[in-house]
Scaffold this active site. Structure first.
Site, mmCIF file in Angstrom:
data_model
loop_
_atom_site.group_PDB
_atom_site.id
_atom_site.type_symbol
_atom_site.label_atom_id
_atom_site.label_comp_id
_atom_site.label_asym_id
_atom_site.label_seq_id
_atom_site.Cartn_x
_atom_site.Cartn_y
_atom_site.Cartn_z
ATOM 1 C CB CYS A 12 -4.290 -43.608 -30.536
ATOM 2 S SG CYS A 12 -2.707 -43.479 -31.392
ATOM 3 C CG HIS A 76 4.397 -45.613 -37.929
ATOM 4 N ND1 HIS A 76 4.374 -44.405 -38.582
ATOM 5 C CD2 HIS A 76 3.144 -46.087 -37.957
ATOM 6 C CE1 HIS A 76 3.136 -44.167 -38.996
ATOM 7 N NE2 HIS A 76 2.372 -45.165 -38.624
ATOM 8 C CB CYS A 98 3.834 -45.111 -30.014
ATOM 9 S SG CYS A 98 2.636 -45.621 -28.778
ATOM 10 C CG HIS A 126 2.542 -50.891 -41.169
ATOM 11 N ND1 HIS A 126 3.118 -50.301 -40.076
ATOM 12 C CD2 HIS A 126 1.419 -50.178 -41.433
ATOM 13 C CE1 HIS A 126 2.364 -49.287 -39.680
ATOM 14 N NE2 HIS A 126 1.324 -49.186 -40.500
ATOM 15 C CD GLU A 128 3.605 -51.159 -34.950
ATOM 16 O OE1 GLU A 128 2.650 -50.375 -35.088
ATOM 17 O OE2 GLU A 128 3.534 -52.215 -34.290
ATOM 18 C CB THR A 171 0.858 -51.641 -31.896
ATOM 19 O OG1 THR A 171 1.002 -50.737 -32.989
ATOM 20 C CG2 THR A 171 2.167 -51.807 -31.182
ATOM 21 C CB CYS A 203 -1.465 -50.556 -28.459
ATOM 22 S SG CYS A 203 -2.560 -49.389 -29.210
ATOM 23 C CB SER A 231 -4.491 -45.254 -41.445
ATOM 24 O OG SER A 231 -4.852 -45.784 -40.197
ATOM 25 C CG ASN A 233 -5.224 -47.256 -36.798
ATOM 26 O OD1 ASN A 233 -6.279 -46.688 -36.617
ATOM 27 N ND2 ASN A 233 -4.107 -46.597 -37.081
#
Ligand code: SF4
Length: 295
Positions: A12, A76, A98, A126, A128, A171, A203, A231, A233
């Site tokens: 991404c 993150h 990001c 997590h 993030e 996100t 996002c 991961s 996502n």
């Protein structure tokens, strides 16, 4: 066999940016001072192997950090306190957070200063989410399951507190589940007469990938999800695909086991779709496509 690759497969924007910043600065780094990275640049073993070649050492804590060392912050992001601690050690912060994550940091920080109670929809373990929580005094309520949402909604209804509420999301969370949680929290806040502000911080890269994962899973006989097993996502994409199509495999790299799973998956399939997590490099996708052509 027809192979259909999602348009948004590969890194991404945020991961691409972080990888390029680190590559540009450290690939041919000549200075002697050590360079560390706080956690994995991305949740992908193959990418981390490349980063290690640039003599960047992965660390979990700041214990070994000394003056003039460099510490890379990953896409993150980290808490405000973490950045302060690195600077207190007189080390150099190389920040690749990001911009989408930084926006969430600014959002929760601003609303916490205005005395809002912060609710984060995300996985509390997590990186993030822990980072976001660290921008609002580590006081956020973190929910992700239906039960956690129900429990919090009950607390809102029964609480005597009247502070306004802010809801944001990790996100990379699932859009449909975030909307469900928001609906429940709004209902609770309204019945308690409390102000509630919702900021959808999922996002665009995530929403596009999730929409594509649905579409690809509907249109193909089988689906291959490529991405690191840690991961978040990629896990969401896998769940979305599994809900739609029973023939799905999730591989993190094209090893013998993955090849076996793919072969089994593709028996009697005429079409296969490929989706990938935000931290999956293009070279992993190309390798899988090349293998599919040999079948
Ligand atoms: S998934 Fe979105 S928020 Fe996360 S790194 Fe990529 S662009 Fe940034």
């Amino acid at each position: 066999m027809k192979v259909n690759i999602a348009k948004n497969a590969g890194f991404c924007g945020g991961v691409k940016r972080a990888f390029m910043l680190v590559e540009k600065k450290f690939k041919n780094y000549k200075k002697k001072n050590p360079v560390f990275i706080l956690g994995s640049l991305v949740h992908n073993e193959n990418v981390m192997a490349v980063v290690e070649k640039w003599r960047i050492k992965k660390i979990k804590t700041l214990r070994s950090i000394k003056k003039s060392d460099t510490v890379i912050i990953t896409a993150h992001g980290v808490s405000k306190q973490r950045i302060k601690s690195i600077k207190e050690r007189e080390a150099i912060v190389f920040d690749t957070t990001c911009p989408n994550v930084s926006r969430v940091h600014r959002c929760v920080c601003g609303y916490a200063e205005k005395r809002f109670e912060i609710i984060i929809f995300g996985d509390k373990k997590h990186k993030e989410v822990m980072g976001i929580n660290g921008w609002c005094g580590k006081n956020a309520k973190i929910i992700v399951t239906k039960n956690e949402t129900k429990k919090l909604a009950r607390q809102i209804v029964n609480s005597k507190r009247q502070r306004p509420l802010l809801v944001v999301s990790q996100t990379t969370q699932n859009i449909a589940l975030f909307s469900e949680a928001v609906a429940a929290l709004k209902k609770a806040a309204h019945s308690a007469g409390r102000t509630i502000k919702i900021v959808d911080t999922i996002c665009r890269a995530t929403s596009l990938r999730q929409a594509e994962a649905s579409c690809i899973s509907m249109k193909n006989d089988a689906v291959i999800v490529i991405g690191g097993k840690k991961s978040a996502n990629t896990r969401q994409l896998w769940k979305i695909a599994r809900n739609i199509n029973k023939r799905v495999v999730w591989i993190d790299e094209l090893n013998d086991r993955a090849k076996k799973e793919i072969k089994y998956l593709l028996r009697e399939a005429d079409t296969v779709g490929i989706v990938s997590g935000a931290s999956t490099p293009k070279w992993d996708i190309d390798e899988t496509v090349a293998y599919l052509k040999t079948l």
